[in-house]
Design a protein around this motif. Structure first.
Motif: not given
Lengths: 235, 312
Positions: B61, B64, B235-236
Motif C-alpha cells: 500500500q 499504492i 490493500w495488501t
C-alpha cells in the motif's frame, strides 16, 4: 605461486572460534586432500574460502587476488567452485535447470551450451534424465549432477565436500574416476573427505584438521598410518 | 502435443473478450472488468515478491498511496496530463523502493513483513499531516472527471496484460531460474554464483514500479484519494486473499483469485460487515482443503498450466 593460499585464518561462529590460524596452500593442477573427523573444521574452512562465512583475521588469496570479504558470487566468478556436502540439488528444478543454474555468472553463461555438452559426456547417465526433477535421481546420479552443476561455472579450482557420503563403493569409485578426469583436464582439485584411505590414494598433498587447527600436512606417500591416525583423532 | 494450440486459443479468446468489452458491455460491467484488471496487476506483483522471491511484503500500500498521490499532485497542481502523471507515480514508487531497500533488505521473513508495513503506516501518517496534500481530508483528482470510462479501462487492461506477461517472461529467464533456486536453497545458490541481493532487488523495484502505475489507474477511476485509505493495510490484505485462494507461486493464481475477489466484493457490497467474515471463511477453507490455492491444486492434479514457466 600457489593458486590458493590461506594464511593464518581465524573464523568464528559468533563468539565461538572454529578455525585457529589455519594456513593452507594449493598449487596449480594438484589434487589436495583435506581430512578431519566431524567437527574438525572442514566445513568451516570451505565456507571461509567460498565466502559464506566471514573470516576474522588472516587472508585468503586466490590467483593473486584477495578473496576474503568478497561475496560468494564474486568468488565463483573468479573461477572457484564448490560441490556442497549433501549435494543440495534444487528440488523444484529439473536436471537441466539444475545444471543451468551452475552457469549463472555472465562469463560462464556465454559458453553454457558447450560446457553442458562436455558434462553430459562425462556423466552420460544424466543425459537420459535431463528433463526429470533433480531430486528424483538416485544418490549417485544426484552427486554427479552436483558435480556437473559446479563444473558449469567453468572453474579453475573446484572443491568437493564429502562426495562419497552415503554412496555405495561402486558409485564412489566412479565418482573418483570423474574427479581424476576433471583434474587431468587442468582443474585444481580440493577433496574434503572423511574417507581417509581413498582420498589419500588420489591426493598429491594432504592436510589433516583437528579441532580447527592443521595438525598434519605433507605428501600422502610420506605419511605413515600412525601419524595420520594421531593427527586425525588426537590420540 | 495439443496443449500448446489449446493454450493459445484460450488466451486469444480471453484477450478478445477483454479488448471488445467496452463495445458491448454495460458501464457497470466495464467498471468491474477494470477492477479485475487492476487487482490482477497488483496481486501479480505481490505474488512476484511473496510467491517467487521469498519477500512477504505487507507494505504494498505504500506504493499504492504514493502512486495515487503522485497522480493527484502532478495533475492538479502542475497540470501534467493524467496518464503522464500515472507514469510519474510508477517512477516515484521505484524511487521510494530504492530508498527503503537498504533497510528492509536487512530484514528477513516476518521482520521484512513488519518493516514494510511500518513504512507504509508512517507514510500514511505523514500524508495526513501534510498541508500540501490537504491533510486527512484527501484530494479530488478533478482532471480524471473528464476521462472516458473505456480509456481508463484500456489503461488497466494494458497494465494487467503486461504485468502477467512480465511475470511469465521473467520466470522463464535466467532470473526466474535463480529465484526458484534461491527459494529451494539460498546458501547453495549463493555458492553457485547467484547474487541473491541483486535478484531480489530487481523484483522489488519491478513490483514497486508496476504497483505504482496500477495505483494511478485505480485513482483515475476512484477520483478521490485520502491518506488512511490509500496507505491502509487493507490493500495488501486483499492481495493476500487473492493470491492465497488463487495459488501462491503460480502465474495463473492471481488472475483467478482477482476474478473471484472482485465478483464477491460486488455481490457482498450490500452486506457490510458480513463480507469480511465470508472472505475470511473462504480463505480458511481454501487453506484447509487446497493449501496451494485453487490453481496450484488444479495444476498438481491435472498437470495443465496456462502459462508453463518450466524449461523442458
Amino acid at each position: 605461486m600457489p593458486l590458493l593460499e590461506m594464511k593464518d585464518v581465524d573464523t568464528f561462529y559468533g563468539e565461538l572460534q572454529a578455525l585457529f590460524k589455519v594456513s593452507i596452500e594449493v598449487d596449480r593442477g594438484r589434487i589436495v586432500s583435506v581430512l578431519g573427523a566431524n567437527g574438525a573444521g572442514k566445513s568451516t574452512l570451505l565456507k571461509s574460502i567460498s565466502g559464506l562465512l566471514e573470516t576474522r583475521s588472516g587472508n585468503i588469496v586466490f590467483d593473486g587476488k584477495r578473496i576474503d570479504g568478497l561475496p560468494p558470487h564474486d568468488i565463483v566468478d573468479l573461477g572457484l567452485s564448490l560441490v556442497p556436502e549433501g549435494r543440495k540439488i534444487f528440488s523444484s528444478l529439473t536436471v537441466r535447470e539444475n545444471l543451468m543454474i551452475g552457469s549463472y555468472t555472465p562469463k560462464a553463461r556465454k559458453q553454457s551450451h558447450k560446457t553442458l555438452k562436455g558434462i553430459l559426456k562425462l556423466f552420460p547417465s544424466l543425459h537420459a534424465r535431463i528433463s526429470q526433477k533433480g531430486t528424483d535421481l538416485s544418490g549417485g546420479e544426484q552427486q554427479m549432477l552436483a558435480i556437473g552443476r559446479a563444473l558449469m561455472s567453468r572453474p579453475r579450482f573446484i572443491i568437493f565436500d564429502e562426495i562419497s557420503l552415503g554412496l555405495s563403493p561402486l558409485v564412489v569409485k566412479e565418482l573418483y574416476r570423474a574427479v581424476k578426469k576433471i583434474n587431468q583436464e587442468g582443474m585444481t582439485v580440493v577433496l574434503v573427505e572423511q574417507d581417509v584411505k581413498r582420498s589419500l590414494k588420489v591426493a598429491d598433498f594432504a592436510y589433516i584438521l583437528q579441532e580447527g587447527k592443521v595438525t598434519l600436512q605433507g605428501n600422502p606417500r610420506h605419511l605413515t598410518e600412525e601419524t595420520v591416525k594421531r593427527a586425525y583423532f588426537g590420540l | 502435443m495439443t496443449a500448446k494450440p489449446i493454450r493459445l486459443t484460450f488466451i486469444v479468446i480471453l484477450l478478445a473478450f477483454l479488448v471488445t468489452m467496452p463495445l458491448w458491455a454495460s458501464r457497470y460491467a466495464v467498471n468491474v472488468g477494470l477492477l479485475v484488471c487492476l487487482y490482477v496487476t497488483l496481486a501479480s506483483m505481490w505474488n512476484l515478491l511473496a510467491g517467487y522471491s521469498g519477500m512477504v511484503s505487507l507494505g504494498q500500500q505504500m506504493f499504492i498511496g504514493l502512486g495515487g498521490y503522485t497522480l493527484a499532485v502532478s495533475s492538479m497542481y502542475f497540470g501534467v496530463p493524467v496518464y503522464l502523471s500515472v507514469l510519474f507515480g510508477g517512477f516515484i514508487s521505484v524511487f521510494l523502493a530504492v530508498l527503503i531497500s537498504v533497510s528492509v533488505f536487512r530484514m528477513k521473513g516476518v521482520y521484512f513483513a513488519i518493516g514494510t508495513w511500518v513504512i507504509a503506516e508512517a507514510l500514511g501518517i505523514c500524508f495526513s499531516n501534510w498541508g500540501y496534500v490537504k491533510y486527512g481530508m484527501g484530494m479530488f483528482i478533478q482532471p480524471a472527471y473528464k476521462l472516458s470510462m473505456s480509456g481508463v479501462y484500456y489503461a488497466g487492461l494494458i497494465l494487467c496484460v503486461s504485468s502477467v506477461a512480465l511475470v511469465f517472461l521473467l520466470l522463464r529467464s535466467n532470473l526466474g531460474l535463480a529465484l526458484m533456486a534461491i527459494r529451494d536453497d539460498d546458501q547453495a545458490s549463493e555458492t553457485l554464483g547467484v547474487n541473491i541481493f541483486r535478484c531480489k532487488f530487481i523484483c522489488f523495484l519491478l513490483s514497486a514500479f508496476i504497483t505504482g502505475l496500477a495505483a494511478g489507474v485505480l485513482y483515475l477511476n476512484a477520483i478521490f484519494i485520502q491518506p488512511f485509505e490509500a496507505f491502509g493495510i487493507s490493500w495488501t490484505v486483499n492481495l493476500l486473499f487473492i493470491v492465497i485462494i488463487g495459488g501462491i507461486g503460480t502465474v495463473e493464481g492471481p488472475i483467478l483469485g482477482a476474478i473471484i475477489f472482485v465478483l464477491l466484493q460486488q455481490f457482498l457490497s450490500e452486506y457490510v460487515g458480513y463480507n469480511l467474515i465470508i472472505f475470511g471463511g473462504i480463505t480458511i477453507g481454501v487453506i484447509f482443503f487446497a493449501p496451494r490455492g485453487l490453481v496450484g491444486t488444479l495444476q498438481m492434479k491435472t498437470g495443465w498450466e496456462l502459462f508453463p514457466v518450466r524449461r523442458q
